[in-house]
Design a protein around this motif. Structure first.
Motif, mmCIF file in Angstrom:
data_model
loop_
_atom_site.group_PDB
_atom_site.id
_atom_site.type_symbol
_atom_site.label_atom_id
_atom_site.label_comp_id
_atom_site.label_asym_id
_atom_site.label_seq_id
_atom_site.Cartn_x
_atom_site.Cartn_y
_atom_site.Cartn_z
ATOM 1 N N GLY B 246 0.589 -1.394 0.165
ATOM 2 C CA GLY B 246 0.246 0.561 0.150
ATOM 3 C C GLY B 246 0.770 1.468 0.364
ATOM 4 N N LEU B 247 0.182 2.173 0.170
ATOM 5 C CA LEU B 247 0.726 3.400 0.059
ATOM 6 C C LEU B 247 1.924 3.491 1.090
ATOM 7 N N GLY B 248 1.774 3.240 2.141
ATOM 8 C CA GLY B 248 2.451 2.490 3.608
ATOM 9 C C GLY B 248 4.404 2.373 2.835
ATOM 10 N N GLY B 271 -1.632 -5.047 -4.944
ATOM 11 C CA GLY B 271 -1.962 -3.578 -3.490
ATOM 12 C C GLY B 271 -2.897 -2.987 -3.846
ATOM 13 N N SER B 272 -3.349 -1.750 -2.982
ATOM 14 C CA SER B 272 -4.254 -1.248 -2.410
ATOM 15 C C SER B 272 -4.553 -0.328 -3.826
ATOM 16 N N ARG B 273 -5.323 0.649 -4.271
ATOM 17 C CA ARG B 273 -5.954 1.322 -5.443
ATOM 18 C C ARG B 273 -5.585 2.537 -5.335
ATOM 19 N N GLN B 286 -4.802 -4.452 -8.596
ATOM 20 C CA GLN B 286 -5.966 -4.169 -7.819
ATOM 21 C C GLN B 286 -6.369 -4.497 -6.639
ATOM 22 N N ILE B 287 -6.627 -4.690 -5.347
ATOM 23 C CA ILE B 287 -6.967 -5.663 -4.527
ATOM 24 C C ILE B 287 -8.457 -4.271 -3.609
ATOM 25 N N GLY B 288 -9.841 -5.511 -3.339
ATOM 26 C CA GLY B 288 -10.649 -4.690 -3.192
ATOM 27 C C GLY B 288 -11.400 -4.698 -3.934
ATOM 28 N N GLN B 289 -13.156 -4.048 -3.104
ATOM 29 C CA GLN B 289 -14.149 -4.074 -3.882
ATOM 30 C C GLN B 289 -14.320 -3.742 -5.116
ATOM 31 N N THR B 290 -13.083 -2.470 -5.691
ATOM 32 C CA THR B 290 -13.573 -2.678 -7.389
ATOM 33 C C THR B 290 -12.281 -2.474 -7.535
ATOM 34 N N GLY B 291 -11.568 -3.270 -7.074
ATOM 35 C CA GLY B 291 -10.828 -5.080 -7.898
ATOM 36 C C GLY B 291 -10.768 -5.973 -7.863
ATOM 37 N N ILE B 304 -0.261 -0.949 3.969
ATOM 38 C CA ILE B 304 -2.204 -1.399 3.539
ATOM 39 C C ILE B 304 -2.685 -0.363 4.717
ATOM 40 N N SER B 305 -3.423 0.315 4.742
ATOM 41 C CA SER B 305 -4.341 0.682 6.252
ATOM 42 C C SER B 305 -5.611 -0.273 6.431
ATOM 43 N N GLY B 306 -5.913 -1.214 5.750
ATOM 44 C CA GLY B 306 -7.141 -1.706 5.771
ATOM 45 C C GLY B 306 -8.341 -0.968 5.754
ATOM 46 N N ILE B 308 -11.743 -0.134 4.352
ATOM 47 C CA ILE B 308 -13.343 -0.933 4.526
ATOM 48 C C ILE B 308 -13.613 -0.761 2.604
ATOM 49 N N GLN B 309 -13.360 -0.687 1.727
ATOM 50 C CA GLN B 309 -13.416 -1.044 0.522
ATOM 51 C C GLN B 309 -12.340 -2.365 -0.183
ATOM 52 N N HIS B 310 -11.281 -1.750 1.350
ATOM 53 C CA HIS B 310 -9.988 -2.991 0.969
ATOM 54 C C HIS B 310 -10.490 -4.134 1.428
ATOM 55 N N ILE B 323 1.296 -5.340 7.837
ATOM 56 C CA ILE B 323 2.440 -5.160 8.846
ATOM 57 C C ILE B 323 2.192 -3.488 7.963
ATOM 58 N N ASN B 324 2.446 -2.978 9.138
ATOM 59 C CA ASN B 324 2.447 -1.364 9.687
ATOM 60 C C ASN B 324 2.899 -0.453 10.845
ATOM 61 N N THR B 325 2.881 0.461 10.657
ATOM 62 C CA THR B 325 3.719 1.165 11.739
ATOM 63 C C THR B 325 2.941 1.798 13.112
HETATM 64 C C1 LIG Z 1 -15.433 4.121 -4.367
HETATM 65 C C2 LIG Z 1 -13.998 3.555 -3.324
HETATM 66 C C3 LIG Z 1 -13.910 3.056 -3.918
HETATM 67 C C4 LIG Z 1 -12.607 1.685 -3.339
HETATM 68 N N1 LIG Z 1 -11.751 0.894 -3.895
HETATM 69 C C5 LIG Z 1 -10.933 0.481 -3.413
HETATM 70 C C6 LIG Z 1 -10.398 -0.874 -3.859
HETATM 71 O O1 LIG Z 1 -10.394 -1.889 -4.596
HETATM 72 N N2 LIG Z 1 -8.943 -1.544 -3.214
HETATM 73 C C7 LIG Z 1 -8.467 -0.440 -2.315
HETATM 74 O O2 LIG Z 1 -6.983 -0.724 -2.036
HETATM 75 N N3 LIG Z 1 -8.868 0.548 -1.933
HETATM 76 C C8 LIG Z 1 -10.093 1.090 -2.701
HETATM 77 N N4 LIG Z 1 -10.535 2.392 -2.265
HETATM 78 C C9 LIG Z 1 -9.594 3.310 -1.435
HETATM 79 C C10 LIG Z 1 -9.542 2.999 -0.086
HETATM 80 O O3 LIG Z 1 -10.495 4.159 0.729
HETATM 81 C C11 LIG Z 1 -8.205 3.762 0.492
HETATM 82 O O4 LIG Z 1 -8.046 5.158 0.595
HETATM 83 C C12 LIG Z 1 -7.278 2.977 0.166
HETATM 84 O O5 LIG Z 1 -7.652 1.401 -0.088
HETATM 85 C C13 LIG Z 1 -6.138 3.664 1.355
HETATM 86 O O6 LIG Z 1 -5.105 2.441 0.935
HETATM 87 P P1 LIG Z 1 -3.355 2.509 1.720
HETATM 88 O O7 LIG Z 1 -3.809 1.290 2.543
HETATM 89 O O8 LIG Z 1 -2.576 2.073 0.638
HETATM 90 O O9 LIG Z 1 -3.458 3.661 1.701
HETATM 91 P P2 LIG Z 1 -3.149 4.224 3.272
HETATM 92 O O10 LIG Z 1 -4.957 4.543 3.678
HETATM 93 O O11 LIG Z 1 -2.405 6.224 2.719
HETATM 94 O O12 LIG Z 1 -2.744 3.746 3.840
HETATM 95 C C14 LIG Z 1 -0.918 3.644 4.590
HETATM 96 C C15 LIG Z 1 -0.576 3.328 5.343
HETATM 97 O O13 LIG Z 1 1.044 2.638 5.481
HETATM 98 C C16 LIG Z 1 0.598 2.655 7.056
HETATM 99 N N5 LIG Z 1 2.210 2.808 7.213
HETATM 100 C C17 LIG Z 1 3.025 3.822 7.003
HETATM 101 N N6 LIG Z 1 4.501 4.122 6.400
HETATM 102 C C18 LIG Z 1 4.710 2.874 6.900
HETATM 103 C C19 LIG Z 1 5.553 1.712 6.600
HETATM 104 N N7 LIG Z 1 6.931 2.783 6.286
HETATM 105 N N8 LIG Z 1 5.648 0.352 6.703
HETATM 106 C C20 LIG Z 1 5.094 0.131 7.109
HETATM 107 N N9 LIG Z 1 3.850 0.714 7.074
HETATM 108 C C21 LIG Z 1 3.759 2.178 6.747
HETATM 109 C C22 LIG Z 1 -0.304 3.939 7.228
HETATM 110 O O14 LIG Z 1 0.285 3.371 9.400
HETATM 111 C C23 LIG Z 1 -0.957 3.589 6.752
HETATM 112 O O15 LIG Z 1 -1.510 2.642 8.098
HETATM 113 C C24 LIG Z 1 -12.001 2.703 -2.880
HETATM 114 C C25 LIG Z 1 -12.543 3.716 -2.100
HETATM 115 C C26 LIG Z 1 -13.674 4.553 -3.242
HETATM 116 C C27 LIG Z 1 -13.678 5.749 -2.253
#
Ligand SMILES: Cc1cc2nc3c(=O)[nH]c(=O)nc-3n(C[C@H](O)[C@H](O)[C@H](O)COP(=O)(O)OP(=O)(O)OC[C@H]3O[C@@H](n4cnc5c(N)ncnc54)[C@H](O)[C@@H]3O)c2cc1C
Lengths: 283, 368
Positions: B246-248, B271-273, B286-291, B304-306, B308-310, B323-325
């Motif tokens: 994920g973005l992390g 990965g996340s979206r 992409q993994i999750g509701q729209t993947g 990955i933050s987790g 709901i869509q994921h 794995i998350n900080t």
């Molecule tokens: C209609 C709609 C549909 C969607 N469909 C999907 C979908 O299908 N799949 C999906 O994934 N998302 C989907 N999303 C997006 C979803 O809401 C989240 O925005 C997205 O999943 C967040 O991605 P993320 O966890 O990678 O990023 P973030 O939410 O930014 O989380 C990053 C995480 O990384 C952690 N982190 C930071 N640095 C580190 C490090 N060095 N090591 C470990 N952890 C670290 C942080 O603590 C944080 O928890 C959808 C959103 C909408 C509105």
């Protein structure tokens, strides 16, 4: 050439919150956007107009404030905007929605010239059904092309079109006749920025606003709640898992040692996995 | 846990308007599963549905039928015998040159003919590109209700189908009924339900439907089919082990650690979206509701933050390691194992540990 692009104004669901106690959706203050999938449809239509000329009408069904989304679509370059708004549409499911939209498209054809292509997004982000496009196609007897990644060829004289359609495991190249309905796949283009002039015109443009009656919808029993065979009986939040994650102890450990204990914990919980992994990798 | 229906919910006020099913719909009986046969192979979602359809049919005390459409030849016959192995009691079959390769026109015509002739009470299809294309047309032609992308199917005490699906971007679930219309239709995404056990030696009646549509009657033509390159195909939905980032992770370069670990494990990567939106990974990863919805034995989610869509796309996994900080990250609410640490440092260490443990001899080959 006359293209109708159907768009929907949706809440930006990234910003929707659920009330922790009542479990209801807190929509207040959530900004609305054009359903992101619809922008791929709009841009695909604009590209066809670049090549072949003609006019693009954007259509939405929604509350009066959906006008905002139509203005935005005009600012990207659409020529005309139609807002279908009436309280009798409230509570429409996909069947009732496709009825109302198809009647409005019929009326658009009568008022502004015959329609060659109807575009919609693949689905919406709030309903997520991907069923309204096929519903409109069926009701208007349009040739249906869903999940289209690209328009290969459009021959207005011959009234024919060829597209690439995303299918399971590959791409179908399909040819069909106009009029047709295309649902556009995401990620296939990027919506253009309209010029300043276009944007200024969009702000001043007159939005054609139709009630059900004005759109020529005679049979209100097919609209809204009454016209919807499906009914939502219960809305609820997903059940949380009863326990939180088991945290692997990290005290004073470096990455290698943490990795070792994580691996041990995984194999402890999935005893058969180790053998399977070894087999697939060596087999 | 029960909750009050949201006042905003469409139809919330209509629950009390339930009337008795009109007389002409009472003839509608039995559960049907559309078997998605394309280019000689059946999409596994059809068998997942067969498993779920079996449960519904048993609860209703009715039969489970497989609907198999396709071109003339072996493939249809093979699909029918598979359908029996996965739980069907009988099969309706239409084999015709115009059904060789999916087209909306011919399939919609054939399906509606079958429904009008044999009258099922429930009709289930996979929520694939094919199933969604077909289901919308069939439901509109029949003017009946359709619940798309259901994640749960039940029958109520009165025998009606209760289909549950995510709503409003996945943060809530809702249960949907089709009142006073038949058949009750629903689509379900691949991997939402697990594959049922095969039972060899099952069989049953096969009813051949004579589908008379001719090629000349169909306007849309398939000019070509370009299969996806094998290397670009992701098998995320059906993988046993999935590693995702994920973005992390912070950057596209750091994402490579995910691929490296996946490589060691013989796993699929995703990965996340936001990673798709940033172009770090292709959209089909992409993994999750729209993947993709996944059901691996092991899912490793790094950074990955987790949301709901994921979450809705991964909850079917047997074991989730997060794995998350941030120790308060929502992913720890549904993961089974958690490590609060920097994923960018841990991923290479995990790759090393697994490599040594499971493939010491292929050390250099796997280290590419
Ligand atoms: C209609 C709609 C549909 C969607 N469909 C999907 C979908 O299908 N799949 C999906 O994934 N998302 C989907 N999303 C997006 C979803 O809401 C989240 O925005 C997205 O999943 C967040 O991605 P993320 O966890 O990678 O990023 P973030 O939410 O930014 O989380 C990053 C995480 O990384 C952690 N982190 C930071 N640095 C580190 C490090 N060095 N090591 C470990 N952890 C670290 C942080 O603590 C944080 O928890 C959808 C959103 C909408 C509105």
């Amino acid at each position: 050439m006359h293209i109708v692009v159907c768009i929907k104004q949706v809440p930006d669901s990234a910003q929707i919150r659920v009330h922790p106690v009542t479990n209801t959706i807190m929509r207040q203050g959530v900004p609305t956007i054009i359903n992101p999938y619809d922008l791929f449809a709009l841009e695909a239509a604009l590209k066809l107009r670049d090549l072949h000329g003609g006019k693009i009408t954007v259509l939405t069904m929604g509350p009066p404030m959906a006008e905002e989304s139509l203005r935005r679509a005009l600012s990207f370059g659409a020529d005309r905007a139609v807002l279908l708004t009436d309280r009798i549409f409230a509570g429409s499911d996909t069947l009732a929605t496709s009825y109302a939209l198809s009647e409005a498209i019929r009326k658009i054809g009568e008022s502004f010239g015959p329609v060659d292509i109807v575009f919609t997004g693949k689905q919406t982000i709030d309903g997520d059904t991907a069923q309204v496009g096929p519903g409109i196609a069926k009701r208007l007897d349009l040739h249906q092309l869903t999940y289209v990644a690209a328009v290969q060829e459009l021959d207005l004289k011959a009234g024919s079109i060829a597209v690439e359609r995303r299918a399971e495991g590959g791409v179908q190249v399909l040819s069909t006749k106009l009029p047709c309905l295309i649902t556009m796949l995401e990620g296939t283009n990027e919506i253009r920025r309209g010029s300043i002039e276009v944007a200024l015109n969009a702000a001043r443009a007159e939005i054609v606003t139709w009630s059900a009656a004005a759109a020529g919808i005679g049979n209100t029993a097919k609209c809204g709640l009454k016209g919807s065979p499906t009914v939502v009986k219960r809305v609820f939040a997903p059940k949380p898992r009863s326990e939180k994650a088991f945290q692997i102890d990290l005290s004073g450990l470096g990455p290698d040692a943490i990795a070792e204990s994580a691996m041990a914990e995984i194999f402890k919980r999935l005893p058969s996995l180790e053998k399977e992994l070894t087999q697939t990798l060596q087999g | 846990m029960t909750s009050k229906p949201a006042p905003q919910a469409a139809g919330g006020g209509r629950a009390g308007m339930r009337k008795e099913l009109p007389e002409h719909f009472k003839a509608y009986k039995h559960v049907w599963v559309f078997v998605e046969l394309e280019r000689g192979a059946v999409h596994p979602v059809s068998w997942e549905l067969m498993g779920e359809g079996r449960k519904l049919a048993d609860k209703l005390g009715v039969q489970l039928a497989a609907i198999v459409l396709g071109g003339p030849g072996e493939a249809v016959r093979m699909a029918v015998s598979e359908a029996f192995a996965y739980g069907a009691d009988l099969a309706y079959v239409a084999a015709s040159p115009v059904l060789d390769g999916y087209r909306n026109e011919s399939y919609t015509r054939c399906m509606t003919e079958l429904v009008d002739t044999y009258k099922p009470e429930i009709l289930l299809l996979g929520a694939t590109t094919l199933g969604r294309d077909l289901a919308g047309s069939v439901a509109t032609t029949l003017l009946t209700g359709l619940t798309a992308d259901s994640t749960g199917l039940e029958v109520d005490a009165d025998g009606s189908l209760a289909a549950t699906r995510p709503t409003f971007g996945g943060s809530l679930l809702c249960t949907i009924y089709t009142l006073n219309f038949r058949p009750q239709m629903a689509t379900v995404r691949p991997r939402v339900f697990s594959l049922p056990e095969r039972q060899e030696g099952r069989g049953g009646p096969v009813i051949e439907h004579n589908f008379s549509l001719l090629e000349d009657d169909i306007v849309t033509k398939i000019l070509q089919f370009i299969p996806d390159r094998e290397s670009s195909k992701s098998n995320l939905a059906y993988a046993d082990v999935v590693v995702a980032g994920g973005l992390g992770l912070g950057s596209a370069e750091n994402y490579q650690h995910v691929r490296e670990l996946a490589n060691v494990l013989g796993a699929e990567w995703g990965g996340s979206r936001p990673l798709v939106q940033r172009g770090w990974i292709p959209a089909d990863r992409q993994i999750g509701q729209t993947g993709k919805t996944i059901r691996p034995k092991l899912y490793i989610a790094a950074g990955i933050s987790g949301a709901i869509q994921h979450r809705v796309g991964v909850e079917g996994a047997d074991l989730i390691l997060a794995i998350n900080t941030d120790k308060n990250a929502p992913i720890f609410d549904f993961a089974h194992l958690g490590i609060v640490t920097d994923a960018v440092r841990l991923l290479p260490a995990l790759a090393k540990a697994f490599r040594q443990r499971i493939s010491p001899s292929t050390h250099t080959r796997m280290a590419m």
